[in-house]
Design a protein around this motif. Structure first.
Motif, short mmCIF file in Angstrom:
data_model
loop_
_atom_site.label_atom_id
_atom_site.label_comp_id
_atom_site.label_asym_id
_atom_site.label_seq_id
_atom_site.Cartn_x
_atom_site.Cartn_y
_atom_site.Cartn_z
N ASN A 92 0.83 -1.21 0.00
CA ASN A 92 0.00 0.00 0.00
C ASN A 92 0.86 1.26 0.00
O ASN A 92 0.54 2.25 -0.65
N PHE A 93 1.96 1.20 0.75
CA PHE A 93 2.88 2.32 0.80
C PHE A 93 3.49 2.56 -0.59
O PHE A 93 3.53 3.70 -1.08
N THR A 94 3.96 1.52 -1.22
CA THR A 94 4.57 1.64 -2.54
C THR A 94 3.58 2.20 -3.56
O THR A 94 3.91 3.07 -4.38
N LYS A 95 2.33 1.75 -3.50
CA LYS A 95 1.30 2.22 -4.43
C LYS A 95 1.06 3.72 -4.25
O LYS A 95 1.03 4.48 -5.23
N ALA A 96 0.89 4.17 -2.98
CA ALA A 96 0.66 5.59 -2.72
C ALA A 96 1.86 6.43 -3.13
O ALA A 96 1.72 7.52 -3.70
N PHE A 97 3.05 5.92 -2.87
CA PHE A 97 4.28 6.64 -3.18
C PHE A 97 4.43 6.81 -4.70
O PHE A 97 4.74 7.90 -5.19
N ARG A 98 4.18 5.73 -5.43
CA ARG A 98 4.32 5.78 -6.89
C ARG A 98 3.29 6.73 -7.50
O ARG A 98 3.60 7.49 -8.43
N GLU A 99 2.06 6.70 -6.97
CA GLU A 99 1.03 7.60 -7.49
C GLU A 99 1.39 9.06 -7.27
O GLU A 99 1.09 9.92 -8.09
N ARG A 100 2.06 9.33 -6.15
CA ARG A 100 2.41 10.73 -5.82
C ARG A 100 3.67 11.20 -6.51
O ARG A 100 3.74 12.33 -7.00
N PHE A 101 4.70 10.34 -6.61
CA PHE A 101 6.01 10.78 -7.09
C PHE A 101 6.44 10.18 -8.43
O PHE A 101 7.47 10.56 -8.97
N GLY A 102 5.68 9.23 -8.95
CA GLY A 102 6.00 8.66 -10.25
C GLY A 102 7.03 7.54 -10.22
O GLY A 102 7.34 6.96 -11.27
N LEU A 103 7.57 7.25 -9.05
CA LEU A 103 8.53 6.16 -8.87
C LEU A 103 8.17 5.41 -7.60
O LEU A 103 7.61 5.98 -6.67
N SER A 104 8.52 4.13 -7.55
CA SER A 104 8.37 3.40 -6.29
C SER A 104 9.46 3.86 -5.33
O SER A 104 10.49 4.43 -5.76
N PRO A 105 9.31 3.66 -4.03
CA PRO A 105 10.37 4.03 -3.08
C PRO A 105 11.70 3.36 -3.44
O PRO A 105 12.76 4.00 -3.37
N ARG A 106 11.66 2.10 -3.81
CA ARG A 106 12.90 1.38 -4.14
C ARG A 106 13.57 1.98 -5.38
O ARG A 106 14.78 2.17 -5.43
N ASP A 107 12.75 2.31 -6.41
CA ASP A 107 13.32 2.90 -7.63
C ASP A 107 13.91 4.28 -7.36
O ASP A 107 14.96 4.63 -7.91
N LEU A 108 13.24 5.06 -6.52
CA LEU A 108 13.77 6.38 -6.19
C LEU A 108 15.11 6.25 -5.46
O LEU A 108 16.07 6.99 -5.75
N ARG A 109 15.19 5.33 -4.53
CA ARG A 109 16.44 5.13 -3.79
C ARG A 109 17.56 4.69 -4.73
O ARG A 109 18.69 5.18 -4.63
N GLU A 110 17.27 3.80 -5.65
CA GLU A 110 18.28 3.36 -6.61
C GLU A 110 18.70 4.52 -7.50
O GLU A 110 19.88 4.66 -7.86
N ASP A 111 17.74 5.34 -7.88
CA ASP A 111 18.05 6.52 -8.70
C ASP A 111 18.99 7.46 -7.96
O ASP A 111 19.97 7.96 -8.54
#
Length: 258
Positions: A222-241
């Protein structure tokens, strides 16, 4: 020295007034929390003596509002109580109270505790910026509510409980949030969770699951879904970026703006 006494008991107020005026202190009184809060904002006393248990807006709700208003947040508050409940005292201290005085009053104790705090806690006047920011009841209620929601971000109170904690009603809380934050109460909470999530994901190595639990999400999914909807990336993808950007630049870049 100016003191403000807030208590719904006329008998207790008379006792306190007699004790304090006998020591040449200027004393204002209020019989309820709402009037007491308004007098504090108007007169800026050096010290407030505040009864815990009052109908309507009790002492804790009054203190929350005082501490949410930049014009009154630095005024020391001493709670007055007939209870000897440790949890109640700890609650008061967590809200910013400096002391407690028990009922029935002992004149020696009242004068000693009041004297200690008047002499040892300098009253710092609010800055021009603080004065300018304390403009409305709505702003103060919204700030106080934000503090409660922030402290309980993983398990927030209901709108009804939030209103009770601030001595008001659900309609007023909703109105204050819309006027001050331009969004509903739980819309603000959703954005605050995501704001904190973005910062934690970018600036640390805490696991995604722990971040989700800390912020009150029911699952990492649920966290990943809300995060992706708001920022366009999953938390894991943002961290890797962020890690890739640091590697390429050899520095620690600021997170990109969401």
């Amino acid at each position: 020295m100016k003191l403000l006494l807030i208590d719904d008991s006329p008998t207790d107020l008379r006792l306190l007034v007699d004790m304090l005026r006998g020591r040449h202190m200027r004393v204002s009184v209020a019989l309820d929390g709402d009037k007491g809060y308004q007098l504090a904002a108007l007169h800026r006393p050096e010290l407030i003596l505040l009864d815990v248990r009052m109908p309507g807006m009790d002492g804790f709700a009054t203190c929350r509002r005082l501490k949410a208003n930049p014009a009154t947040q630095r005024i020391p508050v001493i709670f007055l109580t007939a209870a000897n409940d440790l949890d109640e005292r700890l609650e008061g201290f967590s809200l910013g109270a400096v002391d407690y005085i028990g009922k029935p009053f002992s004149e020696e104790e009242v004068l000693a505790r009041v004297g200690v705090h008047l002499n040892s806690i300098p009253m710092a006047l609010p800055s021009a910026a603080e004065e300018a920011s304390a403009t409305s009841r709505d702003e103060v209620l919204a700030r106080a509510a934000q503090k409660i929601l922030g402290d309980r971000i993983a398990d927030p109170p209901s709108l009804q409980e939030l209103a009770e904690l601030l001595g008001t009603n659900r309609s007023q809380i909703s109105k204050s949030f819309l006027a001050s934050c331009h969004q509903p109460v739980f819309g603000w909470l959703r954005e605050e969770r995501l704001r904190q999530a973005y910062s934690r994901v970018c600036r640390g190595d805490t696991s995604i699951l722990l971040i989700a639990e800390h912020l009150g999400y029911s699952s990492a999914a649920n966290f990943t879904k809300a995060f992706r909807e708001r920022f366009g990336l999953s938390p894991r993808d943002l961290r890797e970026d962020m890690r890739a950007r640091r590697h390429l630049s050899g520095t620690s870049p600021e997170p990109r703006q969401a």
